[in-house]
Design a protein around this motif. Structure first.
Motif, PDB file in Angstrom:
ATOM      1  N   SER A 105      63.105  23.603  65.138  1.00 33.59           N
ATOM      2  CA  SER A 105      62.924  22.218  64.716  1.00 33.59           C
ATOM      3  C   SER A 105      61.980  22.136  63.519  1.00 33.59           C
ATOM      4  O   SER A 105      62.119  21.270  62.661  1.00 33.59           O
ATOM      5  N   ALA A 106      61.020  23.065  63.441  1.00 32.94           N
ATOM      6  CA  ALA A 106      60.103  23.085  62.299  1.00 32.94           C
ATOM      7  C   ALA A 106      60.857  23.432  61.013  1.00 32.94           C
ATOM      8  O   ALA A 106      60.545  22.907  59.943  1.00 32.94           O
ATOM      9  N   VAL A 107      61.850  24.306  61.126  1.00 35.76           N
ATOM     10  CA  VAL A 107      62.669  24.668  59.960  1.00 35.76           C
ATOM     11  C   VAL A 107      63.442  23.446  59.481  1.00 35.76           C
ATOM     12  O   VAL A 107      63.501  23.162  58.285  1.00 35.76           O
ATOM     13  N   LYS A 108      64.031  22.707  60.423  1.00 36.25           N
ATOM     14  CA  LYS A 108      64.768  21.490  60.043  1.00 36.25           C
ATOM     15  C   LYS A 108      63.850  20.508  59.340  1.00 36.25           C
ATOM     16  O   LYS A 108      64.242  19.876  58.355  1.00 36.25           O
ATOM     17  N   LYS A 109      62.633  20.389  59.827  1.00 34.40           N
ATOM     18  CA  LYS A 109      61.667  19.457  59.212  1.00 34.40           C
ATOM     19  C   LYS A 109      61.336  19.891  57.782  1.00 34.40           C
ATOM     20  O   LYS A 109      61.278  19.066  56.875  1.00 34.40           O
ATOM     21  N   VAL A 110      61.144  21.203  57.572  1.00 35.44           N
ATOM     22  CA  VAL A 110      60.854  21.725  56.231  1.00 35.44           C
ATOM     23  C   VAL A 110      62.030  21.448  55.299  1.00 35.44           C
ATOM     24  O   VAL A 110      61.849  21.034  54.154  1.00 35.44           O
ATOM     25  N   VAL A 111      63.245  21.652  55.793  1.00 41.53           N
ATOM     26  CA  VAL A 111      64.438  21.404  54.975  1.00 41.53           C
ATOM     27  C   VAL A 111      64.503  19.929  54.580  1.00 41.53           C
ATOM     28  O   VAL A 111      64.711  19.591  53.409  1.00 41.53           O
ATOM     29  N   GLN A 112      64.301  19.041  55.538  1.00 45.00           N
ATOM     30  CA  GLN A 112      64.379  17.606  55.258  1.00 45.00           C
ATOM     31  C   GLN A 112      63.267  17.163  54.306  1.00 45.00           C
ATOM     32  O   GLN A 112      63.507  16.382  53.376  1.00 45.00           O
ATOM     33  N   LEU A 113      62.031  17.633  54.527  1.00 48.11           N
ATOM     34  CA  LEU A 113      60.915  17.245  53.657  1.00 48.11           C
ATOM     35  C   LEU A 113      61.111  17.750  52.235  1.00 48.11           C
ATOM     36  O   LEU A 113      60.845  17.030  51.267  1.00 48.11           O
ATOM     37  N   ASN A 114      61.579  18.985  52.097  1.00 53.04           N
ATOM     38  CA  ASN A 114      61.806  19.529  50.758  1.00 53.04           C
ATOM     39  C   ASN A 114      62.986  18.852  50.076  1.00 53.04           C
ATOM     40  O   ASN A 114      62.988  18.686  48.868  1.00 53.04           O
ATOM     41  N   GLY A 115      63.991  18.445  50.852  1.00 53.01           N
ATOM     42  CA  GLY A 115      65.103  17.684  50.277  1.00 53.01           C
ATOM     43  C   GLY A 115      64.627  16.349  49.734  1.00 53.01           C
ATOM     44  O   GLY A 115      65.001  15.934  48.630  1.00 53.01           O
ATOM     45  N   LEU A 160      58.683  27.787  54.033  1.00 53.90           N
ATOM     46  CA  LEU A 160      59.370  28.600  55.041  1.00 53.90           C
ATOM     47  C   LEU A 160      58.561  29.839  55.398  1.00 53.90           C
ATOM     48  O   LEU A 160      58.467  30.218  56.574  1.00 53.90           O
ATOM     49  N   GLU A 161      57.953  30.475  54.405  1.00 56.11           N
ATOM     50  CA  GLU A 161      57.133  31.647  54.678  1.00 56.11           C
ATOM     51  C   GLU A 161      55.926  31.278  55.526  1.00 56.11           C
ATOM     52  O   GLU A 161      55.507  32.035  56.400  1.00 56.11           O
ATOM     53  N   ARG A 162      55.355  30.099  55.296  1.00 55.25           N
ATOM     54  CA  ARG A 162      54.212  29.626  56.077  1.00 55.25           C
ATOM     55  C   ARG A 162      54.598  29.474  57.550  1.00 55.25           C
ATOM     56  O   ARG A 162      53.797  29.722  58.441  1.00 55.25           O
ATOM     57  N   LEU A 163      55.846  29.068  57.808  1.00 52.39           N
ATOM     58  CA  LEU A 163      56.303  28.938  59.193  1.00 52.39           C
ATOM     59  C   LEU A 163      56.343  30.266  59.928  1.00 52.39           C
ATOM     60  O   LEU A 163      56.202  30.319  61.146  1.00 52.39           O
ATOM     61  N   LEU A 164      56.560  31.337  59.188  1.00 52.96           N
ATOM     62  CA  LEU A 164      56.722  32.653  59.803  1.00 52.96           C
ATOM     63  C   LEU A 164      55.403  33.346  60.098  1.00 52.96           C
ATOM     64  O   LEU A 164      55.379  34.381  60.753  1.00 52.96           O
ATOM     65  N   LYS A 165      54.306  32.794  59.626  1.00 47.43           N
ATOM     66  CA  LYS A 165      52.994  33.428  59.849  1.00 47.43           C
ATOM     67  C   LYS A 165      52.421  33.009  61.161  1.00 47.43           C
ATOM     68  O   LYS A 165      52.680  32.059  61.760  1.00 47.43           O
TER      69      LYS A 165
END
Length: 126
Positions: free
Chosen positions: A25-35, A121-126
């Protein structure tokens, strides 16, 4: 509508690491915010010069800037957004013609936002 597609390639390890995450869900949020931010950037970049018609200067109307929209492609489950201008002549504004110089607004906004998207996205993986 512009012709062609812009995308990010070479992110295989990043995608594999994201797939290992249980909560996407965090990935979806990053995609939507960056869009959304891409749409704002593109609208900021869409400041055009006017044109001359029959020797008279015609100022820009702002139609292309207002037409820049954001949507989610069907079946993407929230992992993609589409940001694009929706005027038939936006391709000529972006690339120019033999009668007018290019006034790019899609590619500069995309290139700037692409770097932020990858960092997010990289920040999410840390």
């Amino acid at each position: 509508m512009t012709r062609g597609n812009l995308g990010i390639k070479g992110t295989g390890p990043l995608i594999k690491a994201m797939q290992k995450k249980s909560d996407l869900s965090a990935v979806k949020k990053v995609v939507q915010l960056n869009g959304s931010e891409l749409q704002r950037r593109m609208q900021r970049e869409a400041s055009f010069k006017g044109h001359y018609h029959n020797g008279k200067f015609i100022p820009p109307t702002g139609t292309t800037k207002r037409s820049i929209g954001i949507s989610s492609p069907m079946g993407d489950r929230g992992y993609a957004v589409r940001v694009a201008p929706n005027t038939y002549y936006s391709w000529w504004l972006e690339h120019g013609s033999r009668y007018m110089a290019a006034q790019p607004f899609v590619q500069p906004a995309f290139l700037a936002q692409k770097m932020q998207f990858i960092r997010d996205l990289e920040r999410l993986l840390k």
